[in-house]
Design a protein around this motif. Structure first.
Motif, PDB file in Angstrom:
ATOM      1  N   LYS A 284      38.011  49.580 103.446  1.00 52.24           N
ATOM      2  CA  LYS A 284      38.200  49.608 101.988  1.00 52.24           C
ATOM      3  C   LYS A 284      37.207  48.729 101.254  1.00 52.24           C
ATOM      4  O   LYS A 284      36.968  48.930 100.046  1.00 52.24           O
TER       5      LYS A 284
ATOM      6  N   THR B 164      33.169  49.825  99.097  1.00 57.30           N
ATOM      7  CA  THR B 164      33.604  50.502  97.875  1.00 57.30           C
ATOM      8  C   THR B 164      32.691  51.667  97.490  1.00 57.30           C
ATOM      9  O   THR B 164      33.119  52.571  96.771  1.00 57.30           O
TER      10      THR B 164
ATOM     11  N   LYS C 153      33.918  55.320  98.258  1.00 57.53           N
ATOM     12  CA  LYS C 153      35.023  55.988  97.567  1.00 57.53           C
ATOM     13  C   LYS C 153      34.518  57.231  96.838  1.00 57.53           C
ATOM     14  O   LYS C 153      33.375  57.295  96.397  1.00 57.53           O
TER      15      LYS C 153
END
Length: 409
Positions: A388, A391, A394
């Motif tokens: 995660k 970034t 995403k």
């Protein structure tokens, strides 16, 4: 006419490769600074060789970092903990040569040419500070995405990265106890009509303890514990013996790490990115804080390209962004979709410019880059990762792009 049937090859290296040791040290120092001073300016280069680590660069920060301590802990975590491995975290020498960032560069980052010339123009009362921070260097950066894998990455580099990571996993878990930290992988994929259909050749070069037989012990172990868990069976017609697997082609790999090869920060930029499937602007990532567009803009270019592909606007997308040092706005943005676009390519480029703010300060804000997240980017690729903290992976703007393009979900 683009060639549709071909074999494409990409390589990766393990965290114990000398160049990757250097990358990890540089990024570990960046993380140590960012832990206490997220506004610090860092350009940190590392050289590793037999018994010695040299750290040099330009760092401006309000905090103190024990650089030799960071160096030794990084080397320890990689696995060089004994002199017989050719490199020892506790006994190697560490030399540092650190200066402050050049004031000539700093003034361009802190006050962009737009602000100096009174040309700032924020629409709708947005944050004017985004106009005031200039790029930390000139140059061009590329981002790429395609539909070959779930990660929207080229298949050759994804398999090479996964094999290299698996090689380190089985070493650390003592599944293959005779392995040592240094290693490399290489994967050749056959393409038909532009799509990956088969793994043709895999090369694994893995450092090992003395007196290990390659053919009777190491090759079967690597096939069972490294290749078979990673490579999809459908890429070898369900029979892994169809793959041409080459293990330590020289016949021996006992001497490895910095004792065998000098390592330098930034010498594995193709491994770090797309394995040669996409272009590269030439700038390395590790050891650089995100005001350096070599790093942050390359992350933003991947973010935008991945969202274009995730939105279904194209099956392949390469994005080039170019900057002038001390200027906030890019001097050019170019989108290439290689004939795979679903709408006009010029429209895709327009949508990218409208939906992604590519000024350095905006990239840092939107991708939350002032955090100590960089050490883990320094091995096994900066792209195609599911962590995660990555970034830029995403696909949060894919739906907006799809709607703006007038495509059905």
């Amino acid at each position: 006419m683009e060639k549709k049937d071909f074999i494409f090859t990409s390589e990766s290296v393990t965290e114990g490769h000398p160049d990757k040791i250097a990358d990890q040290i540089s990024d570990a120092i960046l993380d140590a600074i960012y832990t206490d001073d997220p506004m610090g300016r860092v350009a940190c280069e590392t050289l590793v060789t037999t018994g010695l680590v040299v750290v040099a660069g330009e760092i401006s920060t309000k905090t103190y970092v024990d650089i030799p301590g960071v160096v030794r802990e990084t080397i320890r975590s990689v696995g060089y903990t004994r002199a017989k491995y050719g490199f020892d975290c506790d006994t190697c020498g560490v030399i540092t040569s650190i200066d402050e960032q050049s004031p000539d560069i700093a003034q361009g980052v802190e006050t962009a040419i737009e602000a100096r010339m009174g040309e700032t123009h924020e629409a709708n009362g947005a944050d004017e500070s985004l106009e005031k921070e200039g790029a930390g260097d000139q140059g061009m950066m590329f981002g790429y995405a395609c539909t070959e894998t779930p990660e929207l990455m080229p298949m050759p580099i994804m398999l090479a990265q996964q094999l290299a990571h698996r090689l380190a996993e089985v070493r650390k878990a003592h599944v293959i106890p005779y392995l040592r930290p240094d290693g490399k992988t290489q994967v050749s994929i056959e393409y038909k009509d532009g799509k990956p259909v088969a793994v043709k050749t895999i090369i694994i070069s893995a450092q090992h303890r003395p007196d290990v037989d390659i053919d009777t012990l190491m090759k079967p172990d690597l096939l069972e514990h490294v290749v078979e868990p990673i490579v999809p069976a459908e890429l070898c017609d369900g029979n892994f013996k169809n793959i041409n697997l080459l293990v330590n082609p020289t016949g021996r790999f006992e001497k490895g790490g910095p004792m065998a090869d000098t390592g330098l920060t930034g010498r594995k930029i193709i491994v770090d990115t797309y394995g040669g499937m996409a272009r590269h602007g030439g700038g390395a990532f590790s050891g650089k804080d995100p005001t350096k567009v070599d790093r942050s803009a390359a992350y933003a270019a991947r973010w935008a390209a991945k969202n274009v592909v995730a939105a279904g606007l194209a099956d392949r997308c390469e994005l080039e962004i170019a900057y002038a040092i001390g200027k906030a706005h890019p001097v050019s943005v170019l989108v290439e979709t290689f004939g795979t676009e679903k709408i006009d390519n010029a429209k895709i480029q327009q949508l990218v410019v409208e939906h992604f703010d590519l000024r350095p300060a905006a990239i840092i804000r939107d991708l939350d880059l002032r955090r100590p997240i960089y050490r883990k980017t320094a091995a096994y690729g900066h792209f195609g990762r599911t962590d995660k903290d990555f970034t830029w992976e995403k696909t949060d703007r894919a739906e907006e792009l799809r709607k703006a393009a007038g495509l059905q979900a």
